[in-house]
Each structure stands twice: as structure tokens, then as C-alpha cells.
Write a protein that holds these residues in place. Sequence first.
Motif, mmCIF file in Angstrom:
data_model
loop_
_atom_site.group_PDB
_atom_site.id
_atom_site.type_symbol
_atom_site.label_atom_id
_atom_site.label_comp_id
_atom_site.label_asym_id
_atom_site.label_seq_id
_atom_site.Cartn_x
_atom_site.Cartn_y
_atom_site.Cartn_z
ATOM 1 N N GLN A 323 -3.493 3.313 2.793
ATOM 2 C CA GLN A 323 -4.453 2.003 3.041
ATOM 3 C C GLN A 323 -3.973 1.344 4.262
ATOM 4 O O GLN A 323 -4.737 0.904 4.866
ATOM 5 N N HIS A 324 -2.734 1.182 4.357
ATOM 6 C CA HIS A 324 -2.126 0.161 5.408
ATOM 7 C C HIS A 324 -1.534 0.720 6.667
ATOM 8 O O HIS A 324 -1.783 0.218 7.655
ATOM 9 N N PHE A 325 -1.402 2.195 6.690
ATOM 10 C CA PHE A 325 -0.969 3.037 7.786
ATOM 11 C C PHE A 325 -1.960 4.177 8.065
ATOM 12 O O PHE A 325 -1.334 4.965 8.707
ATOM 13 N N GLY A 326 -3.163 4.072 7.730
ATOM 14 C CA GLY A 326 -3.887 5.054 7.959
ATOM 15 C C GLY A 326 -4.234 5.560 9.458
ATOM 16 O O GLY A 326 -4.510 6.716 9.652
ATOM 17 N N LYS A 327 -4.366 4.571 10.225
ATOM 18 C CA LYS A 327 -4.394 4.848 11.643
ATOM 19 C C LYS A 327 -3.350 5.912 12.113
ATOM 20 O O LYS A 327 -3.636 6.685 13.091
ATOM 21 N N ARG A 328 -2.260 5.726 11.681
ATOM 22 C CA ARG A 328 -0.963 6.535 12.167
ATOM 23 C C ARG A 328 -0.995 7.889 11.268
ATOM 24 O O ARG A 328 -0.636 9.065 11.834
ATOM 25 N N VAL A 329 -1.244 7.927 10.147
ATOM 26 C CA VAL A 329 -0.879 8.901 9.250
ATOM 27 C C VAL A 329 -1.909 9.847 8.911
ATOM 28 O O VAL A 329 -1.964 11.030 8.445
ATOM 29 N N MET A 330 -3.181 9.290 9.120
ATOM 30 C CA MET A 330 -4.386 10.014 8.959
ATOM 31 C C MET A 330 -5.312 10.142 9.999
ATOM 32 O O MET A 330 -5.338 11.607 10.551
ATOM 33 N N SER A 331 -5.566 9.250 10.694
ATOM 34 C CA SER A 331 -6.413 9.438 12.111
ATOM 35 C C SER A 331 -6.534 7.830 12.838
ATOM 36 O O SER A 331 -6.434 7.082 12.170
ATOM 37 N N PRO A 332 -6.574 8.084 14.087
ATOM 38 C CA PRO A 332 -6.750 7.034 14.930
ATOM 39 C C PRO A 332 -7.913 6.246 14.659
ATOM 40 O O PRO A 332 -8.033 4.891 14.627
ATOM 41 N N ASP A 333 -8.909 6.839 14.041
ATOM 42 C CA ASP A 333 -10.253 6.089 13.818
ATOM 43 C C ASP A 333 -10.222 5.683 12.340
ATOM 44 O O ASP A 333 -11.334 5.424 11.832
ATOM 45 N N PHE A 334 -9.193 5.841 11.575
ATOM 46 C CA PHE A 334 -9.147 5.517 10.175
ATOM 47 C C PHE A 334 -9.678 4.043 9.930
ATOM 48 O O PHE A 334 -9.306 3.020 10.799
ATOM 49 N N ASP A 335 -10.577 3.808 9.194
ATOM 50 C CA ASP A 335 -11.059 2.338 8.625
ATOM 51 C C ASP A 335 -11.052 2.295 7.226
ATOM 52 O O ASP A 335 -11.365 2.461 6.289
ATOM 53 N N LYS A 336 -9.947 1.073 7.130
ATOM 54 C CA LYS A 336 -9.562 1.042 5.714
ATOM 55 C C LYS A 336 -10.633 0.167 4.828
ATOM 56 O O LYS A 336 -10.445 0.405 3.778
ATOM 57 N N THR A 337 -11.695 -0.441 5.586
ATOM 58 C CA THR A 337 -12.468 -0.970 4.690
ATOM 59 C C THR A 337 -13.467 -0.088 4.097
ATOM 60 O O THR A 337 -14.468 -0.408 3.367
ATOM 61 N N LEU A 338 -13.378 1.329 4.314
ATOM 62 C CA LEU A 338 -14.146 2.315 3.760
ATOM 63 C C LEU A 338 -13.565 3.093 2.456
ATOM 64 O O LEU A 338 -14.180 4.029 2.102
ATOM 65 N N THR A 339 -12.049 2.794 2.295
ATOM 66 C CA THR A 339 -11.586 3.556 1.340
ATOM 67 C C THR A 339 -12.527 3.140 -0.097
ATOM 68 O O THR A 339 -12.779 2.071 -0.332
ATOM 69 N N ASP A 340 -11.983 3.867 -0.991
ATOM 70 C CA ASP A 340 -12.815 3.748 -2.355
ATOM 71 C C ASP A 340 -11.948 2.758 -3.148
ATOM 72 O O ASP A 340 -10.771 2.356 -2.897
ATOM 73 N N PRO A 341 -12.710 2.215 -4.167
ATOM 74 C CA PRO A 341 -11.910 1.103 -5.217
ATOM 75 C C PRO A 341 -10.602 1.733 -5.836
ATOM 76 O O PRO A 341 -9.684 0.828 -5.878
ATOM 77 N N PHE A 342 -10.694 2.903 -6.310
ATOM 78 C CA PHE A 342 -9.342 3.532 -6.619
ATOM 79 C C PHE A 342 -8.355 3.566 -5.746
ATOM 80 O O PHE A 342 -7.234 3.193 -6.124
ATOM 81 N N THR A 343 -8.534 3.953 -4.681
ATOM 82 C CA THR A 343 -7.297 3.736 -3.429
ATOM 83 C C THR A 343 -6.956 2.401 -3.409
ATOM 84 O O THR A 343 -5.499 2.209 -3.373
ATOM 85 N N ARG A 344 -7.814 1.660 -3.224
ATOM 86 C CA ARG A 344 -7.306 0.181 -3.039
ATOM 87 C C ARG A 344 -6.701 -0.273 -4.279
ATOM 88 O O ARG A 344 -5.663 -1.039 -3.958
ATOM 89 N N GLY A 345 -7.152 0.017 -5.310
ATOM 90 C CA GLY A 345 -6.461 -0.490 -6.611
ATOM 91 C C GLY A 345 -5.050 0.111 -6.720
ATOM 92 O O GLY A 345 -4.111 -0.696 -6.925
ATOM 93 N N LEU A 346 -4.711 1.442 -6.361
ATOM 94 C CA LEU A 346 -3.523 1.870 -6.360
ATOM 95 C C LEU A 346 -2.750 1.105 -5.223
ATOM 96 O O LEU A 346 -1.232 0.871 -5.623
#
Length: 472
Positions: A323-346
Motif C-alpha cells: 500500500q505504501h511502497f507500491g510504486k517501488r515494489v509493484m509498478s511506477p504507476d501504482f495508485d494506492k487509492t485504487l487498492t481494495d478495502p481488504f488490502t487497506r484494512g490489512l
Amino acid sequence: MTNETNSRVHAFTDDALGDLDAVGVAAAIAAGTISAREAAEAAIARAEAVNPAINAIQVPDFDRALKAADNPAPGLLSGVPSFVKDNTEVEGLTTDQGSLAVKSRVATKNEAFTDQFLSAGFTMLGKSTMPEFGFNASTEYATLPPTRNPWNTGYSAGASSGGAAALVASGVVPIAHANDGGGSIRIPAAACGLVGLKPTRGRVAPAHAAASLPVDIISNGVVTRSVRDTAHFMAATQIHQAAAGMPELGLVEGPSDRRLKIGLIVDSITGFSTDDDTRKAVEHTAGLLTSLGHDVVEVELPVDQKFMEDFKHYWAMLAFSTQHFGKRVMSPDFDKTLTDPFTRGLAKTFKRNAWRTPAAIRGLKRSTQVYHQAFADVDVILSPTLAYATPELGHLSPAVDFPVVFERLINYAAFTPLNNASGGPAISLPLGRSSADMPIGVHISADHGDEQTLLEIAYELEAAQPFAKIQR
């Protein structure tokens, strides 16, 4: 292909694939009975027929597959059509991680495991679906249609390799890549009536994502409809690159004459009682093993509730990192506002308890020795794969209030994480049926490096109680 009475969906028909397993398809291609292109064409036709009902394909790659099938790669399963899970890099395809937050770019090369997987000779048809980042035990989404179980489309296909399991169970392909960070090979195998072997940590090439983990919990493998398909795949991986420091694993072709001492565990460490259908399936399997001459004895759980608390914390830590380092660990275009409620809850759960991290990691690392010691007096351990039978869609949806769905997931998948943290191998076999006529998986674990014993006992159980077929 669809039975409207119970919403069962399958693609089995009188084409080049028939009802052959992967070994059968490879043998037919080698004998010239069918061509690799005919096998690929049949799989594509099947995919187009049933995928609208099961939603198991994330990225189709049919045109490249047909071209590749004209000159199939060599290997134990040469020319057999298959899919790769959508968290694994494949040259020329995107890796979307099951998430709308990832705007992935096309991979410029395969990751190491992809090369090992393809060394078996597969014709790769595309990528299968998974829940967001593999965090859930059901392939469902907050805002998109779910992947559906072909045994009954109102039910979960499991996760995180849910798309792979749905494609194999429905007959689109006989074998598909899966990987397992908390049960994600074994859970969908159990839900969809398949064989799912999670190898020992280090037996096959690690997932690309594992390089940055303080405890590598991820194992790559496959889901199949027969034990011999899993055995041939495992042999193929070792031909490509044998595991260092581990017992040699060649092609296991049948059961052993050796009789085993088998530990039996029926209830998990969470205190949540295994449901009646699952309990009956495990106890029936114990009785079957006894009738085959094995010695089955009840044993204690090798870990306590603290292990599950450590694993939950680590699970949440992975979500926080994403959630917080997605641009580095997933993709430079990662948009944390689009993760689902379960990811955010975790992620929020981890943030509240970040101080626990060093102790949790130490606990998970200790589990390797604790797990090994559990086999001091037994050869394998028999248990449920899951604490209760496959639920209907919605029960584990990421759209459900986070505390509710998190508790459900912990209770549902409590048996599988120990193998991930400790690195030990385990196999789920489709040996039970629920009162709703859905598959139930039975779980067998062995000591590190002992996939051979798991495959041998799996062959024996498959012969004694042939696995149910969806088309019957």
C-alpha cells in the motif's frame, strides 16, 4: 457444457484434449495422435466456451500460443497447453497482480521460475486470475466480477491461484501454474477438486517477489487433475535446475511399498472447530490409510496460537508494504487509492501493531525447526486443507467489512500457513465431498525435501479412491 440445475460448468468434449490429463496429452502429441497445435486450438476453444461463466483468464495470449504450438518446446510435457498466474513475469505480457491499482508495464523478460516452468515444454496460453496481490483466499474483487468455481458457479474457486484452479477443474487445460504464500496452491485445489502440491522452500526457483522478503513464504507449483501430472511437473523442474542441498527428486511414478506412520490432526490452532463435512473427509481418509496398512495416530499441533498471530502480522506487513511502497515494489504507476478495502484494512492493522514486527519475524523463522521436529516420530501429518467446506461467493469478498472477513479468513485457512513459514512441503488431495456436493481437500505434510513421500502416498490414495470428475 453448463448444467443449469446446479450451475456446474465444464469444457470437456470430444476434441483433441478429450478427458486426458497433461501426461496423456503429451503422450498423444509424442505419438502423433494429435499435434501440439490441435491441443492448443482445443484449449482455446474450451476457454472461449466457459470463461464467460467462470472468469478465470486475466490476460489471454492465444495468438502467440498458436505460433509457439507449431514448434513446441521439448520437455516432459511438451506441447501441453497451460496458463501462468498473474503475479509472475512473462516476457511480452503485463503482470497486474489482480489489482486495479497496478498499471503494469509489459515484461521485457521472464522471471527465473517462468523459465523453469516453461522448460517442461508447455504451450503458454496467457495468465490466470488472482485476488488483489494474492492476499485473499477467494478470487473475488470489490468492484469486478469474481472468478467462479466450475463445480458450482455460486461458490468460491479459492485463492490466490483461483483462476488456475478454475481453468484446470473446468477442463480448459489439464495443468496450470499456481503459487502459494499462505495456502494459495492448496486452497484453490481443495475448493476445485484438484491436486495441489506446495513444494519445499528452495525446491523450485523462487518467486521474483521473494527476494525482498525477510521470510520467504512463497512457493511455486501447479494445480492438476492427477497425481502423475504433478509428479511429472516436479521432475521437469529438477531436470531444468536441481535443488541444492535437498534430497534428489526424480520422476515419482507410483506408490511405495513402505508403510508409514501418519500423524492425524483434525482441529486447527485458532480454536475454530472443523466443520462436520471436512472432519468426515479427513477421518475417512485416515480410515482408508489404516486399511492400506499405514499406522495412523493422533498427534499434537506443532505450534500454538502465537504462530498464527505472527503469521497474521506478517500478512498485514506485506499489505502495508504494498500500500505504501507500491510504486517501488509493484509498478511506477501504482495508485494506492485504487487498492481494495481488504488490502487497506490489512495495511491499517499492521500500522497499529508495527512494534510487533521483529518478534513476529523471529517467530516465523523459528517455525522451520519446530516444523522439522514434528516429524521426529511420524513420516507425514494428515489434516484438513481448510477448516470448512468451500463457501459461497460473497462470504470472503474483500467488500465485506474488514474485521468480519479477516476473522473468516483466519478460521478458514488456518491449516496451511505453517508450511509457508517453515518451508515444509504439503499436498492437498480431493478426497471428500460436502453436503452441498462441493469438493473437500485433505492435506498431507512431510518434512523438508520429502516431496517423494507425499507423491507416493498421493498415488496410493488416488488409486484407492479415484478422484471425482466434474463431467460425471
